[in-house]
Write a protein that holds these residues in place. Structure first.
Motif, PDB file in Angstrom:
ATOM      1  N   ASP A 109      21.354 -40.100   8.807  1.00  0.00           N
ATOM      2  CA  ASP A 109      22.269 -39.839   7.607  1.00  0.00           C
ATOM      3  C   ASP A 109      21.512 -39.778   6.430  1.00  0.00           C
ATOM      4  O   ASP A 109      21.947 -40.290   5.296  1.00  0.00           O
ATOM      5  N   PRO A 110      21.032 -38.913   6.818  1.00  0.00           N
ATOM      6  CA  PRO A 110      20.219 -39.024   4.863  1.00  0.00           C
ATOM      7  C   PRO A 110      21.695 -38.395   3.715  1.00  0.00           C
ATOM      8  O   PRO A 110      20.737 -38.398   2.414  1.00  0.00           O
ATOM      9  N   ARG A 140      23.139 -58.659  12.732  1.00  0.00           N
ATOM     10  CA  ARG A 140      21.433 -58.605  12.776  1.00  0.00           C
ATOM     11  C   ARG A 140      21.220 -58.071  11.693  1.00  0.00           C
ATOM     12  O   ARG A 140      21.793 -56.569  11.816  1.00  0.00           O
ATOM     13  N   GLU A 141      19.908 -58.512  10.908  1.00  0.00           N
ATOM     14  CA  GLU A 141      19.566 -57.426   9.716  1.00  0.00           C
ATOM     15  C   GLU A 141      18.829 -55.835  10.275  1.00  0.00           C
ATOM     16  O   GLU A 141      18.104 -56.242  11.604  1.00  0.00           O
ATOM     17  N   PRO A 142      18.928 -55.547  10.197  1.00  0.00           N
ATOM     18  CA  PRO A 142      18.250 -53.329  10.860  1.00  0.00           C
ATOM     19  C   PRO A 142      17.382 -54.322  10.493  1.00  0.00           C
ATOM     20  O   PRO A 142      16.963 -54.611   8.916  1.00  0.00           O
ATOM     21  N   THR A 143      16.226 -53.435  10.800  1.00  0.00           N
ATOM     22  CA  THR A 143      14.341 -53.664  10.656  1.00  0.00           C
ATOM     23  C   THR A 143      14.386 -52.489   9.927  1.00  0.00           C
ATOM     24  O   THR A 143      14.722 -51.348   9.744  1.00  0.00           O
ATOM     25  N   ALA A 144      12.841 -52.111   9.448  1.00  0.00           N
ATOM     26  CA  ALA A 144      12.670 -51.238   8.044  1.00  0.00           C
ATOM     27  C   ALA A 144      12.095 -50.181   8.955  1.00  0.00           C
ATOM     28  O   ALA A 144      12.492 -48.989   8.565  1.00  0.00           O
ATOM     29  N   GLU A 145      11.952 -50.086   9.927  1.00  0.00           N
ATOM     30  CA  GLU A 145      12.108 -48.175  11.045  1.00  0.00           C
ATOM     31  C   GLU A 145      13.166 -47.938  11.428  1.00  0.00           C
ATOM     32  O   GLU A 145      13.852 -46.599  11.354  1.00  0.00           O
ATOM     33  N   GLU A 146      14.049 -48.938  11.386  1.00  0.00           N
ATOM     34  CA  GLU A 146      15.975 -48.721  11.889  1.00  0.00           C
ATOM     35  C   GLU A 146      16.631 -48.476  10.302  1.00  0.00           C
ATOM     36  O   GLU A 146      16.857 -47.157  10.450  1.00  0.00           O
ATOM     37  N   LEU A 147      15.997 -48.972   8.965  1.00  0.00           N
ATOM     38  CA  LEU A 147      16.517 -48.231   8.125  1.00  0.00           C
ATOM     39  C   LEU A 147      15.669 -47.300   7.318  1.00  0.00           C
ATOM     40  O   LEU A 147      17.112 -45.897   7.044  1.00  0.00           O
ATOM     41  N   ARG A 148      14.696 -46.765   8.058  1.00  0.00           N
ATOM     42  CA  ARG A 148      13.801 -45.393   7.982  1.00  0.00           C
ATOM     43  C   ARG A 148      14.966 -44.524   8.061  1.00  0.00           C
ATOM     44  O   ARG A 148      15.267 -43.747   7.733  1.00  0.00           O
ATOM     45  N   LEU A 149      14.873 -44.575   9.713  1.00  0.00           N
ATOM     46  CA  LEU A 149      16.034 -43.209  10.728  1.00  0.00           C
ATOM     47  C   LEU A 149      17.382 -43.679  10.158  1.00  0.00           C
ATOM     48  O   LEU A 149      17.574 -42.453  10.443  1.00  0.00           O
ATOM     49  N   ILE A 150      18.120 -44.536   9.763  1.00  0.00           N
ATOM     50  CA  ILE A 150      19.150 -44.170   9.162  1.00  0.00           C
ATOM     51  C   ILE A 150      19.579 -43.266   7.533  1.00  0.00           C
ATOM     52  O   ILE A 150      20.008 -42.061   7.327  1.00  0.00           O
ATOM     53  N   ARG A 151      18.526 -43.913   7.065  1.00  0.00           N
ATOM     54  CA  ARG A 151      18.550 -43.271   5.755  1.00  0.00           C
ATOM     55  C   ARG A 151      17.898 -41.558   5.310  1.00  0.00           C
ATOM     56  O   ARG A 151      17.541 -40.748   5.227  1.00  0.00           O
ATOM     57  N   GLU A 152      16.546 -42.060   6.782  1.00  0.00           N
ATOM     58  CA  GLU A 152      15.977 -40.328   6.216  1.00  0.00           C
ATOM     59  C   GLU A 152      16.309 -39.273   7.529  1.00  0.00           C
ATOM     60  O   GLU A 152      16.227 -37.327   7.498  1.00  0.00           O
ATOM     61  N   GLU A 153      16.301 -39.837   8.250  1.00  0.00           N
ATOM     62  CA  GLU A 153      16.959 -38.519   9.484  1.00  0.00           C
ATOM     63  C   GLU A 153      18.119 -38.628  10.367  1.00  0.00           C
ATOM     64  O   GLU A 153      18.678 -37.459  10.978  1.00  0.00           O
ATOM     65  N   MET A 184      17.974 -46.231  -3.473  1.00  0.00           N
ATOM     66  CA  MET A 184      19.370 -46.973  -2.149  1.00  0.00           C
ATOM     67  C   MET A 184      19.774 -46.161  -1.398  1.00  0.00           C
ATOM     68  O   MET A 184      18.986 -45.021  -1.174  1.00  0.00           O
ATOM     69  N   SER A 185      20.619 -46.109  -0.161  1.00  0.00           N
ATOM     70  CA  SER A 185      20.866 -45.608   0.501  1.00  0.00           C
ATOM     71  C   SER A 185      21.948 -44.447   0.854  1.00  0.00           C
ATOM     72  O   SER A 185      22.183 -44.264  -0.063  1.00  0.00           O
ATOM     73  N   GLY A 186      21.316 -43.254   1.167  1.00  0.00           N
ATOM     74  CA  GLY A 186      22.292 -42.306   1.165  1.00  0.00           C
ATOM     75  C   GLY A 186      21.087 -40.978   0.711  1.00  0.00           C
ATOM     76  O   GLY A 186      21.444 -40.215  -0.220  1.00  0.00           O
ATOM     77  N   THR A 187      19.795 -41.537  -0.660  1.00  0.00           N
ATOM     78  CA  THR A 187      18.437 -41.637  -1.501  1.00  0.00           C
ATOM     79  C   THR A 187      18.019 -40.685  -0.696  1.00  0.00           C
ATOM     80  O   THR A 187      16.692 -40.841  -1.176  1.00  0.00           O
ATOM     81  N   GLY A 188      17.855 -40.881   0.795  1.00  0.00           N
ATOM     82  CA  GLY A 188      16.497 -40.353   1.036  1.00  0.00           C
ATOM     83  C   GLY A 188      15.263 -41.663   0.889  1.00  0.00           C
ATOM     84  O   GLY A 188      14.177 -41.448   1.571  1.00  0.00           O
ATOM     85  N   THR A 189      15.483 -42.889   0.709  1.00  0.00           N
ATOM     86  CA  THR A 189      14.277 -43.899   0.483  1.00  0.00           C
ATOM     87  C   THR A 189      14.944 -45.339   1.409  1.00  0.00           C
ATOM     88  O   THR A 189      15.364 -45.257   1.583  1.00  0.00           O
ATOM     89  N   THR A 190      13.606 -45.807   1.855  1.00  0.00           N
ATOM     90  CA  THR A 190      14.116 -46.453   2.373  1.00  0.00           C
ATOM     91  C   THR A 190      14.009 -47.975   2.034  1.00  0.00           C
ATOM     92  O   THR A 190      14.058 -49.433   2.714  1.00  0.00           O
TER      93      THR A 190
END
Length: 258
Positions: A247-248, A232-245, A1-7
């Motif tokens: 707001d980790p 609209r749904e976040p793209t996979a890349e947007e989720l990666r940026l949010i979760r990993e870069e 889930m979000s906040g754990t560094g996973t996409t």
């Protein structure tokens, strides 16, 4: 889930809110983004890293930054100094898009961050009008409301801090010339003022939210299209940026809990 560094995992409500805020700066060009609040800050950095690469960001104080660091992390690249007088120059020439908070907002987009109750004897003193009048009359001003309720979305604000469409029209051409409220984002959906009488319209619902829920949490009658889309749904890349870069630590989920 979000906040754990996973996409992996479906996007949360907070992440839909981030994307909705980011969309406010889509195609903005080389203007200053001034986000207020955790989710708008994440949204501005997401826009910079994706579809609005020319967007100007600050460290929240007086530096223009050349990267989009994680929330709470100092920038690695400093592009320049932005003293208060230069910041005001950007405001008064319309080269900024601010996303402010709102203690109250009404159907015409008037915003209150000053007091609750009669201004002569308020029940509660808030921030004061701050820069809201100058913001709303000189550069695009959007709003972020993390807890959509009838206490915030009111029939009429107790005091006008940010100027709405009816008050701007009453003041005349000097007020309407650069006045623009592109959108209001809440934890329930996205709203705009694209109606003939410039009253608030429901533009999209966040997934899992119904029109009836929004109506019950709003203290005035919204303009509601016959077919309201979902945000609209976040793209996979947007989720990666949010979760990993950006707001980790998952601070977004504190502002809008899952």
């Amino acid at each position: 889930m979000s906040g754990t560094g996973t996409t992996t995992g479906a996007a949360t409500r907070a992440e839909y809110c981030v994307v909705a805020c980011a969309e406010a700066w889509r195609g903005a060009g080389e203007i200053l983004a001034s986000p207020m609040g955790t989710i708008p800050m994440i949204g501005a950095r997401l826009a910079r890293l994706t579809f609005s690469p020319d967007l100007l960001l600050t460290d929240g104080e007086a530096l223009l930054i050349g990267d989009a660091p994680a929330i709470g992390v100092p920038p690695r690249v400093v592009e320049g100094w932005l003293p208060y007088r230069q910041h005001l120059a950007l405001v008064t020439t319309g080269r900024r898009h601010v996303m402010m908070g709102a203690s109250q907002i009404d159907r015409y987009g008037n915003q209150n961050i000053s007091c609750i109750g009669d201004w002569a004897r308020p029940k509660r003193q808030l921030l004061g009008v701050r820069g809201a009048p100058v913001n709303t009359l000189n550069n695009p001003t959007s709003y972020w409301v993390p807890k959509h309720s009838t206490r915030v979305f009111v029939e009429r604000v107790d005091m006008v801090s940010g100027v709405g469409y009816d008050c701007a029209a009453a003041a005349g051409p000097s007020a309407t010339r650069y006045h623009l409220i592109p959108e209001v984002v809440s934890d329930l959906g996205v709203f705009d003022f694209d109606t003939p009488d410039r009253t608030m319209r429901l533009r999209s619902l966040h997934p899992g939210v119904t029109v009836e829920q929004v109506a019950a949490a709003t203290g005035f009658g919204l303009a509601v299209p016959d077919d309201v889309p979902f945000t609209r749904e976040p793209t996979a890349e947007e989720l990666r940026l949010i979760r990993e870069e950006i707001d980790p630590k998952g601070l977004r989920e504190r502002e809008v809990p899952a």
